[in-house]
Motif scaffolding. Structure first.
Motif, PDB file in Angstrom:
ATOM      1  N   LEU A  33       0.846  -1.192   0.000  1.00  0.00           N
ATOM      2  CA  LEU A  33       0.000   0.000   0.000  1.00  0.00           C
ATOM      3  C   LEU A  33       0.884   1.245   0.000  1.00  0.00           C
ATOM      4  O   LEU A  33       1.776   1.370   0.847  1.00  0.00           O
ATOM      5  CB  LEU A  33      -0.920   0.035   1.221  1.00  0.00           C
ATOM      6  CG  LEU A  33      -2.258  -0.682   1.104  1.00  0.00           C
ATOM      7  CD1 LEU A  33      -2.042  -2.197   1.043  1.00  0.00           C
ATOM      8  CD2 LEU A  33      -3.169  -0.332   2.279  1.00  0.00           C
ATOM      9  N   ILE A  44      -4.233   6.997  -1.017  1.00  0.00           N
ATOM     10  CA  ILE A  44      -3.804   5.620  -0.815  1.00  0.00           C
ATOM     11  C   ILE A  44      -4.002   4.842  -2.111  1.00  0.00           C
ATOM     12  O   ILE A  44      -5.082   4.876  -2.709  1.00  0.00           O
ATOM     13  CB  ILE A  44      -4.599   4.952   0.330  1.00  0.00           C
ATOM     14  CG1 ILE A  44      -4.385   5.720   1.639  1.00  0.00           C
ATOM     15  CG2 ILE A  44      -4.183   3.503   0.512  1.00  0.00           C
ATOM     16  CD1 ILE A  44      -5.177   5.156   2.802  1.00  0.00           C
ATOM     17  N   SER A  45      -2.972   4.138  -2.545  1.00  0.00           N
ATOM     18  CA  SER A  45      -3.055   3.377  -3.791  1.00  0.00           C
ATOM     19  C   SER A  45      -2.162   2.143  -3.699  1.00  0.00           C
ATOM     20  O   SER A  45      -1.463   1.934  -2.698  1.00  0.00           O
ATOM     21  CB  SER A  45      -2.635   4.242  -4.984  1.00  0.00           C
ATOM     22  OG  SER A  45      -1.257   4.576  -4.889  1.00  0.00           O
ATOM     23  N   GLN A  46      -2.193   1.332  -4.758  1.00  0.00           N
ATOM     24  CA  GLN A  46      -1.327   0.165  -4.876  1.00  0.00           C
ATOM     25  C   GLN A  46      -0.742   0.119  -6.287  1.00  0.00           C
ATOM     26  O   GLN A  46      -0.747  -0.924  -6.944  1.00  0.00           O
ATOM     27  CB  GLN A  46      -2.117  -1.120  -4.591  1.00  0.00           C
ATOM     28  CG  GLN A  46      -2.550  -1.285  -3.142  1.00  0.00           C
ATOM     29  CD  GLN A  46      -3.504  -2.443  -2.950  1.00  0.00           C
ATOM     30  OE1 GLN A  46      -4.683  -2.333  -3.228  1.00  0.00           O
ATOM     31  NE2 GLN A  46      -2.982  -3.573  -2.479  1.00  0.00           N
ATOM     32  N   SER A  47      -0.225   1.247  -6.732  1.00  0.00           N
ATOM     33  CA  SER A  47       0.261   1.364  -8.106  1.00  0.00           C
ATOM     34  C   SER A  47       1.382   0.376  -8.404  1.00  0.00           C
ATOM     35  O   SER A  47       1.370  -0.311  -9.430  1.00  0.00           O
ATOM     36  CB  SER A  47       0.736   2.793  -8.372  1.00  0.00           C
ATOM     37  OG  SER A  47      -0.306   3.721  -8.182  1.00  0.00           O
ATOM     38  N   THR A 102      -7.641  -1.277  -2.156  1.00  0.00           N
ATOM     39  CA  THR A 102      -7.730   0.161  -2.448  1.00  0.00           C
ATOM     40  C   THR A 102      -8.473   0.414  -3.755  1.00  0.00           C
ATOM     41  O   THR A 102      -8.454   1.536  -4.255  1.00  0.00           O
ATOM     42  CB  THR A 102      -6.320   0.779  -2.555  1.00  0.00           C
ATOM     43  OG1 THR A 102      -5.584   0.110  -3.586  1.00  0.00           O
ATOM     44  CG2 THR A 102      -5.570   0.662  -1.238  1.00  0.00           C
ATOM     45  N   ARG A 103      -9.117  -0.612  -4.306  1.00  0.00           N
ATOM     46  CA  ARG A 103      -9.795  -0.476  -5.589  1.00  0.00           C
ATOM     47  C   ARG A 103     -11.233  -0.995  -5.502  1.00  0.00           C
ATOM     48  O   ARG A 103     -11.540  -2.121  -5.932  1.00  0.00           O
ATOM     49  CB  ARG A 103      -9.015  -1.246  -6.669  1.00  0.00           C
ATOM     50  CG  ARG A 103      -7.617  -0.706  -6.946  1.00  0.00           C
ATOM     51  CD  ARG A 103      -7.679   0.643  -7.647  1.00  0.00           C
ATOM     52  NE  ARG A 103      -8.360   0.529  -8.915  1.00  0.00           N
ATOM     53  CZ  ARG A 103      -7.754   0.261 -10.072  1.00  0.00           C
ATOM     54  NH1 ARG A 103      -6.447   0.095 -10.109  1.00  0.00           N
ATOM     55  NH2 ARG A 103      -8.449   0.201 -11.185  1.00  0.00           N
ATOM     56  N   ASP A 140      -2.828   3.744 -11.697  1.00  0.00           N
ATOM     57  CA  ASP A 140      -2.627   4.788 -10.683  1.00  0.00           C
ATOM     58  C   ASP A 140      -3.888   5.121  -9.899  1.00  0.00           C
ATOM     59  O   ASP A 140      -3.888   6.067  -9.108  1.00  0.00           O
ATOM     60  CB  ASP A 140      -2.102   6.060 -11.352  1.00  0.00           C
ATOM     61  CG  ASP A 140      -0.725   5.863 -11.969  1.00  0.00           C
ATOM     62  OD1 ASP A 140       0.058   5.084 -11.396  1.00  0.00           O
ATOM     63  OD2 ASP A 140      -0.438   6.469 -13.017  1.00  0.00           O
ATOM     64  N   GLY A 142      -6.712   5.023  -7.003  1.00  0.00           N
ATOM     65  CA  GLY A 142      -6.649   4.797  -5.568  1.00  0.00           C
ATOM     66  C   GLY A 142      -7.779   5.540  -4.886  1.00  0.00           C
ATOM     67  O   GLY A 142      -8.796   5.868  -5.506  1.00  0.00           O
TER      68      GLY A 142
END
Length: 273
Positions: A33, A44-47, A102-103, A140, A142
């Protein structure tokens, strides 16, 4: 320094006096994360995890899909398209499940393909790869939490009807936001077979209300007491009427009694449909 920052600094100094620890500063990365903190809010993302997932399954150069699942697509267990590798499929679904932290935009499609992990077909594998094609164009994406002063819990609920071709069950979905960003979401196949779209929506609304009550109690522990009723939005008038009007009981006797407790919460003013 504001009062909240002063409290945080005091807490950190107290912890460091009590325990042997090191202040590493603001959180940036934790278990896949990515946390980007600024004066205006938190993103907050998980790119990186999404990119690694695409590389693992060799999907980086595929054509991006506009949606994570084809419109009106229904999957069933025995579709006659041949068997796919269970190990490969489970690895892919496991990665997608973790990415859905996060999606929320892929929660429904991932929950649908997850039903076939015990015996996946080539068509099921194609549906899972469609989700990866969608991720190619949305790496990208999030959740953005902006700075707000009013932390008001708000929910949305919806349901399809009899979308499961193997058992005739419907799928419930709900999402809750607090202030500016979503904090809780779910997409899950219902436990019972409903006899109408209104009943399916009613069961979905009940699941959402259960989550709302749990979130209200959790927020109370964080000193974010929710004043007044929590609004839960539903796009089915019959469901809203059933929740508000106990006089409809004669028409809804076939609905399991455990789903009717939503009416008491509406009467008490805890929930507003």
């Amino acid at each position: 320094m504001g009062s909240s920052e002063a409290v945080v600094e005091e807490f950190k100094s107290c912890m460091m006096r009590q325990f042997e620890m090191t202040d590493l500063g603001l959180l940036h990365y934790f278990l896949g994360l990515e946390v980007n903190q600024s004066a205006n809010g938190i993103f907050i993302s998980q790119s990186k995890y999404a990119a690694d997932l695409l590389k693992r399954f060799k999907m980086m150069n595929c054509k991006p899909a506009s949606t994570p699942m084809n419109v009106n697509e229904s999957l069933k267990a025995n579709d006659g398209t041949g068997s796919a590798s269970s190990k490969y499929f489970r690895s892919m679904i496991g990665g997608l499940n973790y990415l859905s932290h996060t999606r929320p935009d892929i929660a429904f499609s991932v929950s649908v393909v997850s039903r076939f992990m015990h015996s996946p077909s080539m068509h099921h594998l194609g549906a899972a790869k469609t989700i990866l094609c969608y991720i190619v164009g949305t790496v990208d994406f999030g959740i953005w939490y902006s700075r707000v002063s009013n932390f008001k819990l708000c929910g949305f609920t919806d349901s399809d009807w009899a979308s499961c071709l193997d058992g005739g069950k419907s799928t419930s979905g709900h999402v809750f936001s607090l202030g500016s960003g979503v904090i809780s979401w779910s997409s899950k196949k219902q436990e019972i077979v409903t006899l109408s779209s209104s009943e399916a929506e009613y069961v979905a609304a009940t699941a959402a209300v259960c989550q709302a009550i749990w979130l209200r109690r959790l927020l109370t522990d964080f000193y974010q007491i929710q004043e007044g009723a929590t609004q839960v939005f539903c796009d089915n008038r019959a469901t809203i009427s059933m929740a508000r009007n106990p006089a409809f009981h004669s028409r809804t006797k076939h609905i399991d009694i455990r789903y009717h407790f939503i009416r008491n919460l509406v009467v008490e003013g805890t929930i507003e449909m």
